[in-house]
Design a protein around this motif. Structure first.
Motif, PDB file in Angstrom:
ATOM      1  N   UNK A 162     -25.824  19.774  -9.459  1.00 35.77           N
ATOM      2  CA  UNK A 162     -25.000  19.492 -10.637  1.00 35.77           C
ATOM      3  C   UNK A 162     -23.620  20.141 -10.527  1.00 35.77           C
ATOM      4  N   UNK A 163     -23.408  20.915  -9.464  1.00 33.37           N
ATOM      5  CA  UNK A 163     -22.102  21.505  -9.195  1.00 33.37           C
ATOM      6  C   UNK A 163     -21.961  21.655  -7.698  1.00 33.37           C
ATOM      7  N   UNK A 164     -20.928  21.037  -7.126  1.00 35.93           N
ATOM      8  CA  UNK A 164     -20.743  21.083  -5.686  1.00 35.93           C
ATOM      9  C   UNK A 164     -19.270  20.845  -5.349  1.00 35.93           C
ATOM     10  N   UNK A 165     -18.941  20.904  -4.067  1.00 37.24           N
ATOM     11  CA  UNK A 165     -17.556  20.698  -3.621  1.00 37.24           C
ATOM     12  C   UNK A 165     -17.069  19.317  -4.058  1.00 37.24           C
ATOM     13  N   UNK A 166     -15.749  19.208  -4.252  1.00 35.31           N
ATOM     14  CA  UNK A 166     -15.196  17.909  -4.636  1.00 35.31           C
ATOM     15  C   UNK A 166     -14.257  17.332  -3.586  1.00 35.31           C
ATOM     16  N   UNK A 167     -14.283  17.921  -2.392  1.00 37.22           N
ATOM     17  CA  UNK A 167     -13.376  17.454  -1.340  1.00 37.22           C
ATOM     18  C   UNK A 167     -13.710  16.049  -0.850  1.00 37.22           C
ATOM     19  N   UNK A 168     -14.960  15.637  -1.005  1.00 36.31           N
ATOM     20  CA  UNK A 168     -15.322  14.279  -0.591  1.00 36.31           C
ATOM     21  C   UNK A 168     -14.736  13.231  -1.536  1.00 36.31           C
ATOM     22  N   UNK A 169     -14.287  13.667  -2.726  1.00 35.48           N
ATOM     23  CA  UNK A 169     -13.632  12.762  -3.679  1.00 35.48           C
ATOM     24  C   UNK A 169     -12.130  13.028  -3.750  1.00 35.48           C
ATOM     25  N   UNK A 170     -11.596  13.715  -2.743  1.00 32.14           N
ATOM     26  CA  UNK A 170     -10.167  13.971  -2.716  1.00 32.14           C
ATOM     27  C   UNK A 170      -9.745  15.268  -3.371  1.00 32.14           C
ATOM     28  N   UNK A 171     -10.701  16.093  -3.803  1.00 33.65           N
ATOM     29  CA  UNK A 171     -10.383  17.361  -4.437  1.00 33.65           C
ATOM     30  C   UNK A 171     -10.100  18.463  -3.441  1.00 33.65           C
ATOM     31  N   UNK A 172      -9.970  19.693  -3.947  1.00 29.58           N
ATOM     32  CA  UNK A 172      -9.598  20.820  -3.085  1.00 29.58           C
ATOM     33  C   UNK A 172     -10.573  21.985  -3.191  1.00 29.58           C
ATOM     34  N   UNK A 173     -11.697  21.809  -3.904  1.00 25.61           N
ATOM     35  CA  UNK A 173     -12.611  22.922  -4.169  1.00 25.61           C
ATOM     36  C   UNK A 173     -13.854  22.824  -3.296  1.00 25.61           C
ATOM     37  N   UNK A 174     -14.266  23.959  -2.719  1.00 22.84           N
ATOM     38  CA  UNK A 174     -15.499  24.035  -1.938  1.00 22.84           C
ATOM     39  C   UNK A 174     -16.233  25.327  -2.289  1.00 22.84           C
ATOM     40  N   UNK A 175     -17.477  25.426  -1.806  1.00 24.92           N
ATOM     41  CA  UNK A 175     -18.233  26.665  -1.938  1.00 24.92           C
ATOM     42  C   UNK A 175     -18.566  27.044  -3.358  1.00 24.92           C
ATOM     43  N   UNK A 176     -18.902  26.058  -4.196  1.00 22.11           N
ATOM     44  CA  UNK A 176     -19.192  26.314  -5.610  1.00 22.11           C
ATOM     45  C   UNK A 176     -20.603  26.861  -5.783  1.00 22.11           C
ATOM     46  N   UNK A 177     -20.740  28.062  -6.329  1.00 27.48           N
ATOM     47  CA  UNK A 177     -22.099  28.568  -6.486  1.00 27.48           C
ATOM     48  C   UNK A 177     -22.202  29.922  -7.147  1.00 27.48           C
ATOM     49  N   UNK A 178     -23.431  30.428  -7.123  1.00 26.88           N
ATOM     50  CA  UNK A 178     -23.874  31.666  -7.777  1.00 26.88           C
ATOM     51  C   UNK A 178     -23.306  31.742  -9.192  1.00 26.88           C
ATOM     52  N   UNK A 179     -23.891  30.936 -10.058  1.00 27.00           N
ATOM     53  CA  UNK A 179     -23.375  30.831 -11.417  1.00 27.00           C
ATOM     54  C   UNK A 179     -24.121  31.707 -12.414  1.00 27.00           C
TER      55      UNK A 179
END
Length: 364
Positions: free
Chosen positions: A296-313
């Protein structure tokens, strides 16, 4: 009469100000908080937000403070191992702070100095207490809460309606090679000889936090079979050739209605595939079923975004009752440093979780 009306007016003004502040919670991601594993405490007595995380000082933890969760100021060191009861010597990770019966308790992971076999990963979980969310936090004892016989990290607490307290933690991947279809596949492909895994456990905690009650219960682990719908996203660090480990860590438990939700992170915390999923149960010690909507939360670079390594919430509810997901991530503009992010958590009518992120507010 005039004095009475004046007092009422002042009270209304104060309430309106607080509501105005809560309605203005608009985090600008990434926050200027260089943390991994961020955790936010909303402290009612001081009516402020306190953020703790991995990083900022050697062998300890710093704290950031905010009135609105938008602007954060570093207040200083909340915990250091330069104290009489310190049992940790390095690798101070994943702090979480809870207010309980007028005191504040910091749970954290560290490398235990009692290490006769010279283990590379000798992590355990300890607790320190303070009269203030700013610290200083002092260890309750000269050792960790308990020793399960293997390294553990990422403590998270849940205070049940019946008064019981539960602690959740992750058994480290270290020396924990597990046979599975993905491990056999990796060996056949000549990628890795074995795959180590981390698993999430839960256990009841004594009321004074000094010890565990009963035996830990295994709650979550990576999928055994490759046709499991969770296998693709939880195995990306392996299938990409990044590392021979599969993580299930960074748990966070909360209850909504009659359902217990356990959020967790999978994949390498230092890589781009770190992501968050969740599982549900009718009891705080499971069994838990993973959601088909993961991650339900992950990198968005595959959709043209700039965020990676989303975690430990972790989660925090603001003054207005809005719940936010606090996590760390990286961007291709800010570099390798993990930074704190805050995005809305949504529970739909069917009970499914969604994180409205990752969002970014970086100006070119």
């Amino acid at each position: 009469m005039k004095l009475h009306l004046l007092i009422i007016g002042l009270l209304v003004f104060q309430v309106a100000c607080k509501q105005s502040v809560s309605e203005q919670v608009q985090p600008k991601n990434p926050l200027d908080v260089p943390f991994g594993d961020p955790f936010v405490l909303y402290d009612k007595p001081s009516d402020r937000y306190y953020m703790y995380g991995t990083g900022g000082v050697d062998n300890g933890f710093v704290v950031y403070v905010s009135d609105d969760m938008t602007s954060w100021e570093k207040e200083g060191v909340a915990y250091t191992n330069e104290q009489e009861h310190a049992w940790g010597v390095k690798d101070f990770w994943a702090p979480e702070v809870y207010e309980y019966k007028g005191k504040y308790y910091l749970f954290y992971s560290a490398h235990w100095k009692d290490n006769p076999t010279n283990e590379i990963e000798n992590f355990r979980i300890g607790v320190a207490e303070s009269d203030s969310p700013l610290g200083p936090f002092i260890d309750q004892s000269s050792g960790p809460i308990f020793d399960p016989g293997y390294p553990i990290i990422d403590a998270n607490l849940y205070f049940a309606d019946n008064g019981k307290v539960y602690m959740y933690y992750s058994r480290c991947c270290y020396k924990h090679a597990v046979d599975s279809e993905i491990s056999r596949w990796a060996k056949k492909e000549g990628m890795f000889d074995s795959i180590e895994e981390s698993w999430i456990y839960g256990v009841e905690l004594a009321a004074d936090f000094s010890r565990v009650v009963g035996e830990p219960v295994l709650l979550l682990r990576p999928p055994v079979n490759m046709d499991d719908q969770q296998s693709e996203w939880e195995s990306r660090s392996v299938t990409s050739g990044e590392v021979n480990r599969r993580w299930t860590e960074g748990s966070y438990l909360f209850k909504e209605g009659n359902t217990y939700y356990m959020m967790y992170s999978a994949n390498y915390f230092g890589g781009e595939n770190y992501a968050v999923g969740y599982a549900t149960s009718t009891h705080p010690l499971g069994p838990f079923d993973k959601s088909p909507n993961n991650p339900i939360l992950q990198k968005n670079t595959t959709e043209g975004g700039i965020v990676t390594g989303t975690g430990h919430n972790s989660l925090v509810t603001d003054r207005s009752g809005t719940t936010w997901c606090v996590y760390h991530a990286r961007t291709n503009k800010t570099g390798d440093q993990r930074l704190a992010f805050i995005d809305r958590l949504v529970i739909d009518k069917q009970g499914n979780l969604r994180v409205d992120g990752p969002t970014v507010n970086i100006e070119d």
